[in-house]
Motif scaffolding. Structure first.
Motif, PDB file in Angstrom:
ATOM      1  N   GLU A   1      39.829  51.173  34.353  1.00 44.72           N
ATOM      2  CA  GLU A   1      38.503  50.748  33.918  1.00 44.72           C
ATOM      3  C   GLU A   1      38.625  49.589  32.929  1.00 44.72           C
ATOM      4  O   GLU A   1      39.507  49.580  32.070  1.00 44.72           O
ATOM      5  CB  GLU A   1      37.759  51.913  33.268  1.00 44.72           C
ATOM      6  CG  GLU A   1      36.317  51.605  32.917  1.00 44.72           C
ATOM      7  CD  GLU A   1      35.575  52.821  32.382  1.00 44.72           C
ATOM      8  OE1 GLU A   1      34.405  52.667  31.992  1.00 44.72           O
ATOM      9  OE2 GLU A   1      36.179  53.920  32.347  1.00 44.72           O
ATOM     10  N   ILE A   2      37.751  48.594  33.084  1.00 46.29           N
ATOM     11  CA  ILE A   2      37.774  47.411  32.235  1.00 46.29           C
ATOM     12  C   ILE A   2      36.940  47.650  30.977  1.00 46.29           C
ATOM     13  O   ILE A   2      35.779  48.068  31.057  1.00 46.29           O
ATOM     14  CB  ILE A   2      37.244  46.177  32.985  1.00 46.29           C
ATOM     15  CG1 ILE A   2      38.086  45.904  34.235  1.00 46.29           C
ATOM     16  CG2 ILE A   2      37.252  44.951  32.072  1.00 46.29           C
ATOM     17  CD1 ILE A   2      39.534  45.590  33.941  1.00 46.29           C
TER      18      ILE A   2
ATOM     19  N   ILE B   1      30.790  39.321  31.863  1.00 45.10           N
ATOM     20  CA  ILE B   1      32.109  38.696  31.934  1.00 45.10           C
ATOM     21  C   ILE B   1      31.995  37.286  32.492  1.00 45.10           C
ATOM     22  O   ILE B   1      32.592  36.331  31.959  1.00 45.10           O
ATOM     23  CB  ILE B   1      33.056  39.562  32.782  1.00 45.10           C
ATOM     24  CG1 ILE B   1      33.305  40.910  32.088  1.00 45.10           C
ATOM     25  CG2 ILE B   1      34.379  38.833  33.017  1.00 45.10           C
ATOM     26  CD1 ILE B   1      34.087  41.896  32.927  1.00 45.10           C
TER      27      ILE B   1
ATOM     28  N   ASP C   1      29.821  42.944  35.008  1.00 48.35           N
ATOM     29  CA  ASP C   1      30.449  41.767  35.612  1.00 48.35           C
ATOM     30  C   ASP C   1      29.682  40.498  35.254  1.00 48.35           C
ATOM     31  O   ASP C   1      30.281  39.426  35.084  1.00 48.35           O
ATOM     32  CB  ASP C   1      30.523  41.932  37.129  1.00 48.35           C
ATOM     33  CG  ASP C   1      31.568  42.958  37.556  1.00 48.35           C
ATOM     34  OD1 ASP C   1      32.481  43.225  36.753  1.00 48.35           O
ATOM     35  OD2 ASP C   1      31.458  43.490  38.680  1.00 48.35           O
TER      36      ASP C   1
ATOM     37  N   LEU D   1      41.725  39.056  30.819  1.00 44.78           N
ATOM     38  CA  LEU D   1      42.670  40.173  30.690  1.00 44.78           C
ATOM     39  C   LEU D   1      44.003  39.695  30.139  1.00 44.78           C
ATOM     40  O   LEU D   1      44.597  40.339  29.267  1.00 44.78           O
ATOM     41  CB  LEU D   1      42.863  40.851  32.046  1.00 44.78           C
ATOM     42  CG  LEU D   1      41.735  41.768  32.523  1.00 44.78           C
ATOM     43  CD1 LEU D   1      41.905  42.108  34.005  1.00 44.78           C
ATOM     44  CD2 LEU D   1      41.695  43.052  31.696  1.00 44.78           C
TER      45      LEU D   1
ATOM     46  N   LYS E   1      37.996  36.743  35.182  1.00 43.63           N
ATOM     47  CA  LYS E   1      38.236  38.046  34.561  1.00 43.63           C
ATOM     48  C   LYS E   1      39.726  38.251  34.302  1.00 43.63           C
ATOM     49  O   LYS E   1      40.112  38.754  33.240  1.00 43.63           O
ATOM     50  CB  LYS E   1      37.700  39.165  35.463  1.00 43.63           C
ATOM     51  CG  LYS E   1      37.934  40.560  34.883  1.00 43.63           C
ATOM     52  CD  LYS E   1      37.639  41.651  35.896  1.00 43.63           C
ATOM     53  CE  LYS E   1      36.184  41.755  36.212  1.00 43.63           C
ATOM     54  NZ  LYS E   1      35.877  42.935  37.070  1.00 43.63           N
ATOM     55  N   ASN E   2      40.565  37.845  35.245  1.00 46.58           N
ATOM     56  CA  ASN E   2      42.015  37.986  35.060  1.00 46.58           C
ATOM     57  C   ASN E   2      42.512  37.145  33.889  1.00 46.58           C
ATOM     58  O   ASN E   2      43.439  37.537  33.173  1.00 46.58           O
ATOM     59  CB  ASN E   2      42.756  37.603  36.342  1.00 46.58           C
ATOM     60  CG  ASN E   2      42.597  38.639  37.439  1.00 46.58           C
ATOM     61  OD1 ASN E   2      42.352  39.813  37.158  1.00 46.58           O
ATOM     62  ND2 ASN E   2      42.733  38.214  38.684  1.00 46.58           N
TER      63      ASN E   2
ATOM     64  N   LEU F   1      39.754  41.100  27.389  1.00 47.87           N
ATOM     65  CA  LEU F   1      39.446  42.339  28.100  1.00 47.87           C
ATOM     66  C   LEU F   1      40.722  43.148  28.226  1.00 47.87           C
ATOM     67  O   LEU F   1      41.827  42.609  28.138  1.00 47.87           O
ATOM     68  CB  LEU F   1      38.884  42.049  29.499  1.00 47.87           C
ATOM     69  CG  LEU F   1      37.614  41.217  29.610  1.00 47.87           C
ATOM     70  CD1 LEU F   1      37.285  40.963  31.078  1.00 47.87           C
ATOM     71  CD2 LEU F   1      36.433  41.899  28.925  1.00 47.87           C
ATOM     72  N   THR F   2      40.583  44.454  28.412  1.00 49.16           N
ATOM     73  CA  THR F   2      41.749  45.304  28.625  1.00 49.16           C
ATOM     74  C   THR F   2      41.421  46.344  29.685  1.00 49.16           C
ATOM     75  O   THR F   2      40.250  46.714  29.861  1.00 49.16           O
ATOM     76  CB  THR F   2      42.189  45.989  27.317  1.00 49.16           C
ATOM     77  OG1 THR F   2      43.430  46.667  27.528  1.00 49.16           O
ATOM     78  CG2 THR F   2      41.150  46.990  26.837  1.00 49.16           C
ATOM     79  N   GLU F   3      42.448  46.796  30.384  1.00 50.22           N
ATOM     80  CA  GLU F   3      42.257  47.784  31.437  1.00 50.22           C
ATOM     81  C   GLU F   3      42.866  49.111  30.996  1.00 50.22           C
ATOM     82  O   GLU F   3      44.043  49.174  30.635  1.00 50.22           O
ATOM     83  CB  GLU F   3      42.905  47.317  32.742  1.00 50.22           C
ATOM     84  CG  GLU F   3      42.635  48.230  33.919  1.00 50.22           C
ATOM     85  CD  GLU F   3      43.135  47.655  35.235  1.00 50.22           C
ATOM     86  OE1 GLU F   3      43.006  48.340  36.265  1.00 50.22           O
ATOM     87  OE2 GLU F   3      43.670  46.519  35.230  1.00 50.22           O
TER      88      GLU F   3
ATOM     89  N   TYR G   1      36.695  40.219  22.318  1.00 52.47           N
ATOM     90  CA  TYR G   1      35.445  39.979  23.047  1.00 52.47           C
ATOM     91  C   TYR G   1      34.256  40.138  22.109  1.00 52.47           C
ATOM     92  O   TYR G   1      33.323  39.320  22.119  1.00 52.47           O
ATOM     93  CB  TYR G   1      35.336  40.956  24.214  1.00 52.47           C
ATOM     94  CG  TYR G   1      34.049  40.841  25.008  1.00 52.47           C
ATOM     95  CD1 TYR G   1      33.995  40.056  26.157  1.00 52.47           C
ATOM     96  CD2 TYR G   1      32.890  41.510  24.615  1.00 52.47           C
ATOM     97  CE1 TYR G   1      32.821  39.934  26.881  1.00 52.47           C
ATOM     98  CE2 TYR G   1      31.714  41.397  25.331  1.00 52.47           C
ATOM     99  CZ  TYR G   1      31.673  40.612  26.466  1.00 52.47           C
ATOM    100  OH  TYR G   1      30.507  40.489  27.172  1.00 52.47           O
TER     101      TYR G   1
END
Length: 245
Positions: free
Chosen positions: A141-142, A97, A94, A130, A126-127, A135-137, A148
């Motif tokens: 899990e991130i 990020i 975190d 995304l 973070k959103n 970032l991807t989920e 990145y």
């Protein structure tokens, strides 16, 4: 007409269904074959296989696609793109990020000249990363993506920007060249500064005041460099991203 339809359908994979019709042109009857763009790329000649049987048009020539382009076509056919693919070899926290969010906002503010525009720059979260594909989920899990890794200088084969200057309108007379490395966003900033060291400075007189101006518009040059970086293929084995000014 049946022979043409069968030849196309039997020779290509995935199967293509052409629209074959008759039309009259200058009092002559001609066969018109229309093939609409397909969503199941890449299409290839079945007898040659996927590796050797994919071709593309370059000007008036037909050429086999290179390996990196084949990878691009496969990803696009699956509605996937290299920069948004998970980079599973990287581990992020975190704190990582939050640090990237802070750096990206600071970079946006630094590159915005008017105070009114600076005030419109919002916090990056973070959103936000995304939604941008940084970032991807996956299964809750991130993961960091290749985007990145590019932004933070951690891509396994990190590309570099190379700027070259030539005298005149062609590349016959070479003047200077510089290479930059590190995180891609830092490369863009350094390349931008380097380019403007090479561009002539002039002046304009407004009343009793003198204003220094570059011979090329600064916004256009920055956009040119940013586009060269954003639109190059990072699957290509070459390490350079380039654009002509």
């Amino acid at each position: 007409m049946d022979a043409i339809t069968n030849a196309i359908s039997d020779s290509c994979e995935p199967r293509i269904r052409p629209d074959v019709t008759l039309q009259t042109v200058n009092d002559k009857t001609v066969i018109v074959v229309e093939i609409l763009p397909g969503a199941m790329r890449p299409y290839y000649i079945k007898s040659e296989g996927m590796t050797e049987g994919i071709y593309m048009r370059v000007s008036r020539t037909t050429r086999s696609v290179e390996g990196y382009m084949l990878k691009e076509l496969i990803l696009e056919g699956q509605n996937r793109y290299f920069d948004s693919e998970p980079c599973r070899e990287l581990q992020i926290t975190d704190e990582d990020i939050q640090n990237l969010c802070k750096i990206m906002k600071e970079t946006a503010i630094k590159n915005t000249w008017q105070d009114s525009e600076k005030a419109k720059i919002k916090d990056i979260t973070k959103n936000t990363l995304l939604s941008w594909g940084i970032l991807t989920e996956v299964q809750g899990e991130i993961f960091p993506t290749n985007a990145y890794a590019l932004l933070t200088g951690q891509l396994r084969m990190q590309p570099i920007i190379q700027c070259g200057f030539f005298k005149g309108k062609d590349r016959a007379y070479f003047v200077d060249r510089r290479e930059f490395d590190g995180p891609i966003q830092n490369q863009v900033d350094v390349a931008y500064q380097y380019v403007f060291e090479k561009i002539n400075m002039g002046m304009q007189i407004h009343g009793i005041y003198r204003q220094d101006v570059y011979e090329l518009p600064t916004d256009s040059v920055r956009e040119l460099i940013a586009n060269a970086v954003a639109h190059r293929s990072y699957l290509e084995p070459g390490k350079y991203t380039s654009s002509n000014i």
